[in-house]
Design a protein around this motif. Structure first.
Motif, PDB file in Angstrom:
ATOM      1  N   ASP A  38       0.851  -1.181   0.000  1.00 59.67           N
ATOM      2  CA  ASP A  38       0.000   0.000   0.000  1.00 59.67           C
ATOM      3  C   ASP A  38       0.893   1.239   0.000  1.00 59.67           C
ATOM      4  OD1 ASP A  38      -2.358   1.379  -0.040  1.00 59.67           O
ATOM      5  OD2 ASP A  38      -2.814   1.091   2.072  1.00 59.67           O
ATOM      6  N   HIS A  39       0.455   2.291  -0.620  1.00 54.71           N
ATOM      7  CA  HIS A  39       1.264   3.496  -0.806  1.00 54.71           C
ATOM      8  C   HIS A  39       1.901   4.043   0.481  1.00 54.71           C
ATOM      9  CE1 HIS A  39       2.716   6.785  -3.215  1.00 54.71           C
ATOM     10  NE2 HIS A  39       2.247   7.636  -2.329  1.00 54.71           N
ATOM     11  N   PRO A  44       8.631   3.834   4.132  1.00 56.65           N
ATOM     12  CA  PRO A  44       9.352   3.207   5.237  1.00 56.65           C
ATOM     13  C   PRO A  44       9.894   1.816   4.923  1.00 56.65           C
ATOM     14  CG  PRO A  44       7.012   3.289   5.716  1.00 56.65           C
ATOM     15  CD  PRO A  44       7.229   4.048   4.450  1.00 56.65           C
ATOM     16  N   ILE A  45       9.327   1.098   3.970  1.00 53.85           N
ATOM     17  CA  ILE A  45       9.794  -0.269   3.717  1.00 53.85           C
ATOM     18  C   ILE A  45      10.516  -0.383   2.382  1.00 53.85           C
ATOM     19  CG2 ILE A  45       9.092  -2.663   3.429  1.00 53.85           C
ATOM     20  CD1 ILE A  45       6.757  -2.020   5.249  1.00 53.85           C
ATOM     21  N   MET A  46       9.831  -0.037   1.307  1.00 54.74           N
ATOM     22  CA  MET A  46      10.402  -0.252  -0.021  1.00 54.74           C
ATOM     23  C   MET A  46      11.629   0.622  -0.275  1.00 54.74           C
ATOM     24  SD  MET A  46       8.936  -2.667  -1.439  1.00 54.74           S
ATOM     25  CE  MET A  46       7.914  -3.647  -0.403  1.00 54.74           C
ATOM     26  N   PHE A  47      11.573   1.890   0.109  1.00 56.41           N
ATOM     27  CA  PHE A  47      12.713   2.773  -0.119  1.00 56.41           C
ATOM     28  C   PHE A  47      13.925   2.332   0.691  1.00 56.41           C
ATOM     29  CE2 PHE A  47      10.372   6.840  -1.713  1.00 56.41           C
ATOM     30  CZ  PHE A  47       9.973   6.137  -2.822  1.00 56.41           C
ATOM     31  N   GLU A  48      13.692   1.826   1.910  1.00 54.05           N
ATOM     32  CA  GLU A  48      14.806   1.310   2.711  1.00 54.05           C
ATOM     33  C   GLU A  48      15.367   0.033   2.091  1.00 54.05           C
ATOM     34  OE1 GLU A  48      13.658   0.716   6.747  1.00 54.05           O
ATOM     35  OE2 GLU A  48      13.335   2.838   7.129  1.00 54.05           O
ATOM     36  N   LEU A  76       9.377  -4.949  -6.867  1.00 52.81           N
ATOM     37  CA  LEU A  76       8.781  -4.196  -5.769  1.00 52.81           C
ATOM     38  C   LEU A  76       7.934  -3.077  -6.341  1.00 52.81           C
ATOM     39  CD1 LEU A  76      11.963  -3.918  -3.506  1.00 52.81           C
ATOM     40  CD2 LEU A  76      10.157  -5.624  -3.369  1.00 52.81           C
ATOM     41  N   ALA A  77       6.721  -2.936  -5.822  1.00 55.52           N
ATOM     42  CA  ALA A  77       5.821  -1.902  -6.332  1.00 55.52           C
ATOM     43  C   ALA A  77       4.929  -1.399  -5.207  1.00 55.52           C
ATOM     44  CB  ALA A  77       4.958  -2.468  -7.455  1.00 55.52           C
ATOM     45  N   VAL A  82      -7.404   1.939  -2.957  1.00 52.61           N
ATOM     46  CA  VAL A  82      -8.747   2.472  -2.822  1.00 52.61           C
ATOM     47  C   VAL A  82      -9.451   2.571  -4.178  1.00 52.61           C
ATOM     48  CG1 VAL A  82      -8.267   3.775  -0.724  1.00 52.61           C
ATOM     49  CG2 VAL A  82      -7.909   4.847  -2.931  1.00 52.61           C
ATOM     50  N   SER A  83      -8.747   2.307  -5.239  1.00 55.63           N
ATOM     51  CA  SER A  83      -9.339   2.446  -6.566  1.00 55.63           C
ATOM     52  C   SER A  83     -10.087   1.173  -6.966  1.00 55.63           C
ATOM     53  CB  SER A  83      -8.255   2.763  -7.591  1.00 55.63           C
ATOM     54  OG  SER A  83      -7.313   1.718  -7.631  1.00 55.63           O
TER      55      SER A  83
END
Length: 126
Positions: A38-39, A44-48, A76-77, A82-83
């Protein structure tokens, strides 16, 4: 989820992602993996994990990256869930997660959480 890291999305997110990766690795025939978070969990997770941001918990990031290497390929995405254009797999996972959260709000669910806190300590993120 209990303890002083209760509101720490980086710590809890890495632990949850690691558990999901271990479960996916046990699935027979899984070679490539696409992790969609989720965005709000992207930073906090993907960028690290990708090394873009400074790692708050280097040991957890290292373990997450090691678990990702179990797969022949991984992607990783991040997505906004909500769409109405979500795939059926995404909707199924979200429905299952919401069902579990609703079950935990019942008396039986709260009892299960208390029991797991003492007898299944590995299920609680501390």
């Amino acid at each position: 989820m209990s303890g002083r890291r209760r509101q720490d999305t980086s710590y809890c997110g890495h632990i949850a992602l690691q558990r999901a990766l271990r479960a996916a690795a046990k699935t027979e025939g899984v070679i490539s993996l696409k992790v969609i978070v989720d965005h709000p969990l992207m930073q906090p997770i993907m960028f690290e994990t990708m090394g873009i941001d400074e790692q708050k918990y280097p040991g957890l990031c290292q373990t997450t990256n090691r678990l990702l290497k179990r797969f022949a390929s991984h992607e990783l995405a991040a997505s906004e869930f909500v769409s109405d254009d979500a795939a059926w797999q995404e909707v199924a996972v979200l429905d299952e997660a919401l069902d579990v959260l609703e079950q935990n709000r019942t008396i039986k669910g709260r009892w299960r959480m208390i029991r797991d806190r003492f007898f299944n300590i590995h299920k609680t993120i501390r």
